[in-house]
Design an enzyme around this catalytic site. Structure first.
Site, short mmCIF file in Angstrom:
data_model
loop_
_atom_site.label_atom_id
_atom_site.label_comp_id
_atom_site.label_asym_id
_atom_site.label_seq_id
_atom_site.Cartn_x
_atom_site.Cartn_y
_atom_site.Cartn_z
N LYS A 149 0.10 3.63 -2.79
CA LYS A 149 -1.00 4.59 -2.74
C LYS A 149 -0.50 6.04 -2.69
CE LYS A 149 -4.67 1.73 -0.67
NZ LYS A 149 -4.11 0.43 -0.34
N SER A 208 -6.16 3.24 4.16
CA SER A 208 -5.57 2.37 3.14
C SER A 208 -6.64 1.62 2.37
CB SER A 208 -4.58 1.39 3.78
OG SER A 208 -3.69 0.88 2.82
N SER A 256 0.79 -1.24 0.00
CA SER A 256 0.00 0.00 0.00
C SER A 256 0.81 1.28 0.00
CB SER A 256 -0.95 0.01 1.20
OG SER A 256 -2.02 -0.90 0.98
#
Length: 378
Positions: free
Chosen positions: A87, A139, A84
């Site tokens: 991101k 997330s 993640s």
């Protein structure tokens, strides 16, 4: 192996590193972005200062955000699954493109994304700014897909993300998803994540999303509270935030920044098999302690100049004669996480070969014409 570099060598490196990083990336394999030392897999630290604290991460980097000076690194350009932390690239790509007040009703595809989620519903409309909070605080893989679809679809968003990565000279990074969910060919590096975080810190909206501890989030009937997954926002003095990530294949990853006494330190770790928060805090402490006291072992390079974007409006006759510039997004992507991470050699080779072929054809026609003329005189 640990590389402790003498101060005299580091001083020379500090002068030559920008030239290495901005020489047009003609040879991305033999010239690591940010300096030669950052291409080494072992620990690289400057001489004259204590070594950074140990970490279980396979790769890490400590750098100054303001100067771009890299203070220490281990396998800085090693390619790993980013989880993640990717991101952060999604956010810096889409924040400038999407109206924060725009209301979005997510698709069933977005709502049903696997992995971590903020809990989107197809029955609720969300502001884009709500989706960015869900992306960077909770997330949310569902929020990542909803934002990608709002940007014109998954394919468009991935092209945009990879174009931004190349503009930042983050050549180890290949985005295959907007969420960081594992996918073959997807990769990043400790060095690239530091470039991405440094770029994000320039944007006030990005800083606001990553530093928010808790926020109200819309729900079909009312709202509920979401909390930031970055534990150091509560525990580390001066923590700004950025992003952590984890999957079973990628293991633990983190990129973050903190500010003290007017200095901002960025720390990135990748592929950590356990609890890493205390280690990140120790690396931040070390970065603040040695900042300004040792020559850098490398440098976070500056982004390349922006490519002129195609105007959505008809051009006037006065501007129609301008030569078009091919957008970065059209360059073919490298598909393998084991590759060099540089610009695709096929693109460069195609331009060179195409130009040579055209020149050869012109020369051949010129020669044939001269032969015909010389033959008519006999």
């Amino acid at each position: 192996m640990t590389w402790v570099v003498p101060a005299a060598c580091l001083a020379a490196l500090a002068v030559t590193t920008p030239a290495l990083a901005t020489a047009g990336r003609a040879d991305p394999v033999s010239t690591p972005v940010g300096g030669e030392l950052l291409g080494r897999k072992g620990l690289v630290v400057p001489g004259g200062v204590k070594a950074p604290p140990k970490t279980g991460a396979a790769s890490f980097l400590v750098a100054e955000a303001e100067t771009g000076n890299v203070l220490a690194a281990k396998n800085a350009h090693g390619r790993f699954l980013p989880a993640s932390t990717l991101k952060a690239l999604t956010a810096i790509t889409l924040i400038p493109k999407l109206d924060p007040g725009l209301k979005v009703k997510p698709s069933a595809n977005a709502v049903n994304q696997e992995g971590s989620a903020v809990g989107l519903s197809t029955k609720t409309s969300y502001k884009v700014e709500d989706l960015f909070r869900a992306l960077m605080m909770s997330s949310g893989n569902d929020a990542a897909m909803a934002l990608a679809e709002t940007n014109g679809g998954l394919a468009t968003t991935l092209r945009d993300m990879n174009a931004v990565a190349r503009r930042l000279q983050a050549y180890d990074t290949v985005a295959k998803t907007p969420s960081g969910l594992d996918k073959p060919g997807q990769s990043s590096s400790a060095y690239d994540l530091a470039l991405i975080a440094r770029e994000g810190l320039k944007n006030p909206d990005f800083r606001r999303y990553i530093s928010t501890k808790t926020a109200r989030f819309p729900a079909p009937k009312k709202w509920y509270e979401i909390a930031n997954h970055n534990k150091l926002l509560w525990r580390y003095k001066g923590m700004i935030g950025v992003k952590n990530g984890w999957t079973s294949k990628a293991q633990g990853s983190f990129v973050g920044a903190a500010t003290r006494n007017g200095k901002t330190i960025i720390v990135t770790i990748m592929r950590h098999d356990g609890y890493f928060w205390d280690e990140v805090a120790d690396l931040l402490d070390w970065g603040f302690a040695v900042s300004g006291k040792a020559a850098p072992v490398g440098r976070l390079v500056d982004p390349l100049p922006d490519q002129p974007a195609a105007s959505p409006f008809p051009q006037s006759s006065a501007s129609s004669s301008a030569q078009p510039v091919a957008p970065v997004a059209q360059a073919p992507l490298r598909d393998s996480a084991a590759g060099s991470g540089g610009p695709d050699a096929r693109l460069v080779g195609g331009v060179v070969i195409g130009g040579g072929l055209l020149f050869g054809m012109v020369w051949l026609l010129y020669g044939m014409r001269r032969r015909r003329r010389s033959g008519s005189r006999l």
